[in-house]
Write a protein that holds these residues in place. Structure first.
Motif, PDB file in Angstrom:
ATOM      1  N   ARG A 250     125.527  79.957  16.832  1.00 27.98           N
ATOM      2  CA  ARG A 250     125.787  79.967  15.384  1.00 27.98           C
ATOM      3  C   ARG A 250     125.406  78.640  14.730  1.00 27.98           C
ATOM      4  O   ARG A 250     125.083  78.617  13.546  1.00 27.98           O
TER       5      ARG A 250
ATOM      6  N   ASP B 253     123.090  80.566  12.015  1.00 27.56           N
ATOM      7  CA  ASP B 253     123.798  80.777  10.752  1.00 27.56           C
ATOM      8  C   ASP B 253     123.283  79.901   9.604  1.00 27.56           C
ATOM      9  O   ASP B 253     123.167  80.382   8.468  1.00 27.56           O
TER      10      ASP B 253
ATOM     11  N   ALA C  74     121.910  81.443   6.116  1.00 25.47           N
ATOM     12  CA  ALA C  74     122.608  81.090   4.874  1.00 25.47           C
ATOM     13  C   ALA C  74     121.668  80.505   3.835  1.00 25.47           C
ATOM     14  O   ALA C  74     121.863  80.689   2.625  1.00 25.47           O
TER      15      ALA C  74
ATOM     16  N   HIS D 125     127.616  75.949   6.851  1.00 22.09           N
ATOM     17  CA  HIS D 125     127.469  77.222   7.563  1.00 22.09           C
ATOM     18  C   HIS D 125     127.248  76.951   9.047  1.00 22.09           C
ATOM     19  O   HIS D 125     126.337  77.490   9.668  1.00 22.09           O
ATOM     20  N   HIS D 126     128.101  76.085   9.599  1.00 18.09           N
ATOM     21  CA  HIS D 126     128.171  75.791  11.042  1.00 18.09           C
ATOM     22  C   HIS D 126     127.002  74.952  11.552  1.00 18.09           C
ATOM     23  O   HIS D 126     126.872  74.753  12.768  1.00 18.09           O
TER      24      HIS D 126
END
Length: 376
Positions: free
Chosen positions: A14, A18, A22, A299-300
């Motif tokens: 992630r 991610d 995003a 977003h990680h």
């Protein structure tokens, strides 16, 4: 005319996937004519799949900097220095420098990492909460942990054994050679570094030799007996509140303080074989921007821009990770990047792991590592 479609390849976590997903809407608003489709591969593929092979299929490639020697020799990526305004001071530590080879910049730093320490705060509290600042304090913590039925931790599977060896050598002030024409190491320093690794392993569970960086973080987050790891490639997302036991990150407690950690992170390269180089360069430019990397962080992701590391909201989200590891990041060491190095990295990591398992004598290990380095 239909949309331009770019294919991108990243790695499967992630932290990597991610942020890119995003940012897709943000990029599309700016470039509605371009669509970016991301694919992912396991961490092992990220570490060893040749970039020139990926460049045959993908327009955009998230990659590791040890490939730069091969990239520069093969011309499989587009040089970015003349197309993008990239400056070392905009990125944390030597992040941009890792992608500079043969007078060109071959990738945009989009993720910054190095080997740092990580802890379980709830378990550390049982031992007084004191974070070790050097290897001597680390081993004292290990002794106290074992008396309480707890362990120190480390991930030393394959290549990760080599990275920790590199970090300790650089920390001791005698870093390994980055040129295969030079001897790989000073033998006394190499023996000292291996001794430090063996001393640490005495306080770690046997499974430490089976863990890579992701497994190490997973195990520390899930198990209730792993209190502290001194050296692992930081995954800041494990400090986020949605983990069952959020971790905390700290500067590397080397024998000589936080210096010498082996830098990691990732860059974004543009395939020289892309049918849409202008569109791919537009995405690379977008990925380098501070606003994009701030979005990545929320977003990680793990941004490479210096200002993102200094952002208070981002530090709050990640438990102060960037603030508390900045001294290590700013004193990183860049491992070899010559064309042919990746073969040494793969074999060398396996050899050190074998030694740490007790299957190879120290003298035989040092001889074999020297031979592999010279042959590379």
């Amino acid at each position: 005319m239909g949309k331009i479609r770019l294919k991108g390849m990243t790695w499967d976590h992630r932290r990597a996937v991610d942020p890119l997903l995003a940012a897709r809407d943000m990029f599309t608003r700016r470039h509605p004519e371009i669509e970016v489709i991301w694919h992912s591969r396991p961490l092992s593929g990220f570490e060893f799949t040749p970039v020139d092979v990926l460049a045959e299929t993908y327009d955009l490639i998230i990659l590791d900097h040890p490939f730069m020697g091969r990239v520069a020799n093969s011309g499989c990526l587009l040089p970015l220095g003349s197309s993008l305004a990239l400056h070392d001071g905009d990125f944390v530590g030597p992040s941009l420098a890792t992608y500079r080879m043969a007078g060109e910049i071959w990738s945009v730093p989009v993720d910054a990492a190095c080997q740092v320490a990580v802890s379980r705060p709830d378990l550390m509290a049982r031992l007084g909460g004191h974070v070790p600042r050097d290897w001597q304090q680390l081993l004292r913590l290990g002794h106290e942990a074992r008396q309480r039925g707890l362990w120190l931790a480390i991930g030393l599977k394959g290549v990760h054994s080599l990275m920790t060896f590199f970090t300790l050598m650089a920390n001791l002030g005698r870093p390994c050679a980055i040129d295969p024409a030079e001897p790989l190491f000073e033998a006394g320093a190499a023996r000292e570094a291996l001794g430090l690794m063996r001393a640490l392993l005495a306080y770690c569970p046997p499974q430490a030799l089976d863990w890579n960086s992701i497994a190490l973080h997973d195990q520390m987050s899930l198990r209730d007996d792993l209190v502290f790891c001194p050296a692992v490639y930081c995954y800041a997302t494990y400090a986020e509140a949605d983990h069952p036991h959020p971790l905390r990150f700290h500067d590397f407690p080397g024998p000589q303080g936080p210096r010498g950690s082996t830098i990691g992170g990732t860059g974004l390269g543009v395939s020289a074989r892309s049918a849409h180089p202008g569109a791919a360069l537009a995405y690379a430019r977008f990925a380098a921007e501070l606003d994009t990397q701030l979005l990545f962080a929320h977003h990680h992701g793990q941004p490479a821009r210096r200002a993102a590391w200094e952002d208070a909201a981002i530090n709050d989200r990640f438990g102060g990770c960037y603030r508390d590891t900045r001294a290590t990041m700013d004193q990183c060491w860049i491992r070899p990047r010559y064309d042919g190095y990746l073969a040494f990295q793969e074999a060398g990591g396996d050899l050190i792991e074998s030694h740490l398992r007790g299957d190879m004598a120290e003298a035989a290990l040092l001889d074999r590592l020297s031979e592999l380095h010279a042959a590379a």
